[in-house]
Write an enzyme that holds these catalytic residues in place. Structure first.
Site, mmCIF file in Angstrom:
data_model
loop_
_atom_site.group_PDB
_atom_site.id
_atom_site.type_symbol
_atom_site.label_atom_id
_atom_site.label_comp_id
_atom_site.label_asym_id
_atom_site.label_seq_id
_atom_site.Cartn_x
_atom_site.Cartn_y
_atom_site.Cartn_z
ATOM 1 N N ASP A 107 0.822 -1.205 0.000
ATOM 2 C CA ASP A 107 0.000 0.000 0.000
ATOM 3 C C ASP A 107 0.857 1.258 0.000
ATOM 4 O O ASP A 107 1.935 1.295 0.586
ATOM 5 C CB ASP A 107 -0.899 -0.008 1.246
ATOM 6 N N GLU A 130 0.904 -0.548 -5.115
ATOM 7 C CA GLU A 130 -0.167 0.446 -5.237
ATOM 8 C C GLU A 130 0.526 1.803 -5.239
ATOM 9 O O GLU A 130 0.842 2.359 -4.203
ATOM 10 C CB GLU A 130 -1.164 0.327 -4.081
#
Length: 611
Positions: free
Chosen positions: A302, A343
């Protein structure tokens, strides 16, 4: 009692290269005692307190300092699996603070914050066949179902299903819907439900909201036995500031940067200081922990852009860049069959290229540009879309610059952004047609696929982490039923047709991309086999075409409609036999022959060549 020093473990830890730090640090039960080890470099003293000593440190509960760099250790008798504990750390100025164990394998259910003596789980795995056949999947279909375990489905009394229970429900549903992988939003232990798991602190502790580490192992094992992969959302960039956790662990900036300009971010959490070797070992080991101990098939990292750049968004964080390269390379050396997914919302180049070529070494990258441009285009009324045509075609300019995943993720249906359904223009029936067109475009576009739970039956509401999905829509709403049927058929088509998941640059070819006034888009998806291709036709306008000519590659044979989003069974208007078209020998779209097809407004048609 002073134990053996473990010099090799200490050496690797302080070098930032300790892949199995979790086997050395934390709480490790033996037959008659438990050994505790912790890193607290600025502490004056460290003791273990818990329910075994009424949370008051006795003389035998104090740790011995093993290294000048701050490794502490103690062996305490008669502590067993299930005991609660924390570290009592005396700071450099004499204050005593209580901290959960950064390496704990299990933790109390929030709002309680104690660590639980657990030891490494001893689970009997039955997924050897899956692991032996596992591979990254560059040349395989990857269709990911993104799930938040706490809100996918709840029991009638509103409580959570545990890992075992929800595994069986999810597997049955995902097999029915033809997905290939689940991506689970973060399940490291975290204190605040509203952070969705992205602000955690118990990195080695699977959240107790849904059960025990053994329960989660059952979850993964059950998925593997049913030929479904498990991807874990992992947050290596930042952690929450709750007082019981990693933040100011020994009273000083231990895991985070001392300088707030480096350590702060837009979410109000603290950035990991990966220039510090011991922090690197903590994260490196954690990655290995989830893959080795829990058999995870992929890691989605993330907020990579938050690691690549400092807070100003301009200055590169060279320590993070070097760490990500090292992390990815190290993991691939031992687990070349595990996916590493970035991401990353930045324009950082070579994210999915080899480190030797200057890349970061990820296997896949979320294509955030595709997601943003596509949704902005789809939000436009068809009458105005011709002014935004470039938002559809631009992504093809860079579609093969990285190994992309095309996400329609949780981030796009929260915080006032609207559900996928309510992003679409027009009346309800129009919205449904636009949604089918959007999903068809995603499936035909080069790149692997990801959709957030609930997208497949068009929830009306935005996602809410505290409530289950609107499953009642599948009982009493025909529109949701129709979309779910279409997604199921679309996913099946993707699985069965290599042309849709063969993502080499030679697997795509334009047929028509400049018909701005008609809002039409037509392209080929193909395999190296010259006769194995699919034509994807998209009508993003509000105009029906009874006859629409399009150039085709081959003269002989037929072009059969294998999926039409406007079919009656999917809530459309077309009902009849499968349409087949023979080519006409005349130049069109720079090709020597063409066919004339029928396509409804706001719809997609997939055609397959049959010799």
């Amino acid at each position: 009692m002073i134990l053996m020093s473990g010099q090799m473990e200490q050496y690797l830890f302080h070098r930032g290269e300790f892949r199995q730090a979790y086997e050395y640090f934390g709480a490790h039960p033996t037959r008659s005692s438990t050994i505790f080890r912790i890193w607290a470099p600025s502490a004056k003293s460290v003791a273990v307190v818990g329910d075994f000593n009424d949370w008051r440190a006795r003389e035998e509960d104090y740790c011995h300092k093993l290294t000048n760099e701050g490794i502490w250790e103690v062996e305490i008798k008669k502590i067993k699996k299930g005991n609660l504990y924390k570290y009592q750390i005396e700071t450099s100025w004499g204050e005593k603070i209580l901290k959960s164990d950064p390496y704990a394998f299990y933790s109390e259910l929030r709002p309680q914050t104690a660590s639980i003596v657990n030891g490494k789980p001893k689970f009997r795995w039955a997924d050897k066949r899956w692991l032996n056949n596992r591979e990254i999947g560059y040349a395989k279909p990857i269709n990911i179902y993104e799930v938040h375990l706490g809100s996918w489905k709840k029991k009638e009394d509103g409580t959570y299903y545990n890992y075992k229970e929800i595994a069986e429900l999810l597997v049955e549903y995902m097999l029915e819907m033809n997905y290939t992988h689940i991506e689970i939003m973060p399940i490291i232990e975290y204190p605040f439900d509203g952070s969705w798991g992205y602000q955690g602190t118990g990195y080695y502790s699977v959240t107790s909201r849904y059960g025990t580490p053994d329960d989660f192992m059952y979850f993964v094992n059950y998925f593997h036995k049913n030929n479904l992969g498990v991807i874990l959302d992992w947050v290596p960039g930042h952690f929450c500031k709750d007082s019981h956790g990693l933040y100011r662990f020994d009273g000083s900036a231990c895991y985070e940067y001392e300088d707030p300009s480096l350590g702060e971010n837009e979410w109000g959490s603290a950035n990991f200081n990966v220039s510090r070797n011991e922090v690197r070992s903590f994260l490196l080991s954690n990655l290995y922990f989830w893959i080795k101990e829990f058999h995870i098939d992929g890691i989605r990292m993330d907020a990579v852009s938050n690691m690549l750049y400092y807070k100003d968004g301009l200055s590169e964080n060279k320590h993070s860049v070097e760490f990500l390269q090292y992390l990815n390379q190290s993991l691939h050396e031992e687990y070349p069959d595990v996916m590493l997914i970035a991401e990353d919302s930045s324009a950082w180049p070579l994210v999915t290229k080899y480190q030797a070529d200057g890349g970061l070494g990820f296997d896949f990258k979320w294509n955030m540009g595709w997601m943003n441009d596509t949704l902005k285009y789809m939000e436009q009324d068809p009458f105005f879309r011709k002014s935004h045509h470039g938002k559809l075609t631009f992504s093809f300019m860079y579609a093969f610059s990285e190994n992309f995943i095309l996400p329609l993720s949780h981030d796009e249906i929260v915080h006032g952004k609207n559900s996928i359904l309510n992003k679409m223009p027009g009346y309800y029936e129009d919205k449904l047609a636009h949604v089918k067109n959007l999903y068809s475009y995603q499936m035909a576009h080069p790149g692997k696929k990801l959709n957030f739970m609930g997208n497949e039956f068009v929830q009306g509401l935005e996602w809410r982490y505290y409530e289950q999905l609107e499953w009642q829509l599948l009982k009493d709403n025909k529109g949701s039923q129709d979309i779910q049927k279409y997604v199921k058929a679309l996913n099946k088509l993707y699985l069965e047709e290599e042309a849709l998941w063969y993502d080499g640059q030679d697997g795509f070819e334009w047929i028509e991309h400049e018909n701005i006034n008609e809002n039409m888009l037509i392209f080929l998806r193909k395999t190296p086999n010259m006769e194995d291709f699919i034509i994807a036709v998209f009508n993003f306008s509000g105009k029906d075409h009874e006859i629409y000519p399009l150039g085709v590659p081959l003269e002989d044979g037929e072009y059969e409609v294998i999926l039409d989003s406007n079919e009656k069974k999917f809530g459309g208007s077309y009902q009849g036999r499968k349409r087949k078209y023979k080519s006409i020998k005349k130049s069109w779209n720079y090709r020597e022959q063409y066919i004339e097809i029928k396509i409804a407004k706001n719809s997609a048609v997939f055609l397959k060549y049959k010799k």
